[in-house]
Design an enzyme around this catalytic site. Structure first.
Site: not given
Length: 209
Positions: A42, A88, A113, A134
């Site tokens: 991530h 986020n 990603d 997000n």
């Protein structure tokens, strides 16, 4: 005392000294702060910028809403940003630095990603949905548009049903680790092309390679 205040609240002066707005660029790598996330899938946005900084002998410094560094390519001024807001809340950092440095939105590039692409596949787009990501969702909500440049780096989807979170927050496997250096360098070349040749030429040259 001034240095302490700067470390706490970020630098008040502009990082990019370029006066021509059309020569200023903001490249944002998305990720999560903290050592536990450093080598996770991530965090590929952070890894790409770290590799680019290393190649250009640059160091990131703590700043407002993220760590930053700057460099120039053939008269263009580039600000690299790794938001410290967590994934986020990425939009807050992106918006702040766009406004502070007066960078045109068409000169913004977000790196993220994508599990819907095979590992290492690169896909540059000028607009689109957040795809359930997000970070992109928050950027879209903050900027109030889905028309901004984004580079998606493929993670692949080699995980059991229901284990997506464990996969994207997991570390690269041995095979991926071996392939990453070349892929990271390819992303650096793509970023240079985006700045010097524009997004359309870069898409034609790099997408799905």
């Amino acid at each position: 005392m001034l240095s302490i205040l700067k470390s706490l609240f970020g630098h008040s002066s502009s990082l990019l000294k370029e006066e021509d707005l059309m020569k200023k660029y903001l490249i944002v790598g998305l990720g999560n702060v903290g050592v536990e996330y450093e080598n996770t899938r991530h965090n590929i946005g952070f890894q790409i910028l770290d590799r680019l900084a290393e190649k250009n002998e640059l160091s990131f410094s703590s700043n407002k809403l993220g760590t930053t560094t700057t460099f120039k390519i053939k008269g263009r001024s580039i600000l690299l940003l790794k938001p410290s807001t967590f994934m986020n809340r990425s939009g807050k950092a992106v918006h702040y630095w766009l406004e502070k440095e007066k960078i045109p939105q068409e000169h913004l590039l977000i790196i993220t990603d994508d599990i819907n692409l095979p590992f290492g596949t690169l896909r540059l787009k000028t607009k689109g949905s957040d795809g359930g990501h997000n970070g992109l969702a928050d950027i879209q909500n903050t900027l109030q548009t889905n028309q901004y440049n984004r580079l998606r780096f493929g993670l692949g989807s080699d995980f059991p049903k229901g284990r997506q979170v464990d996969y994207v927050l997991g570390n690269w496997n041995e095979e991926e680790e071996k392939a990453l250096p070349e892929r990271l360098d390819r992303c650096g070349t793509l970023i240079n092309s985006f700045v010097l040749q524009g997004v359309n030429t870069t898409m034609n040259q790099f997408n799905n390679t």
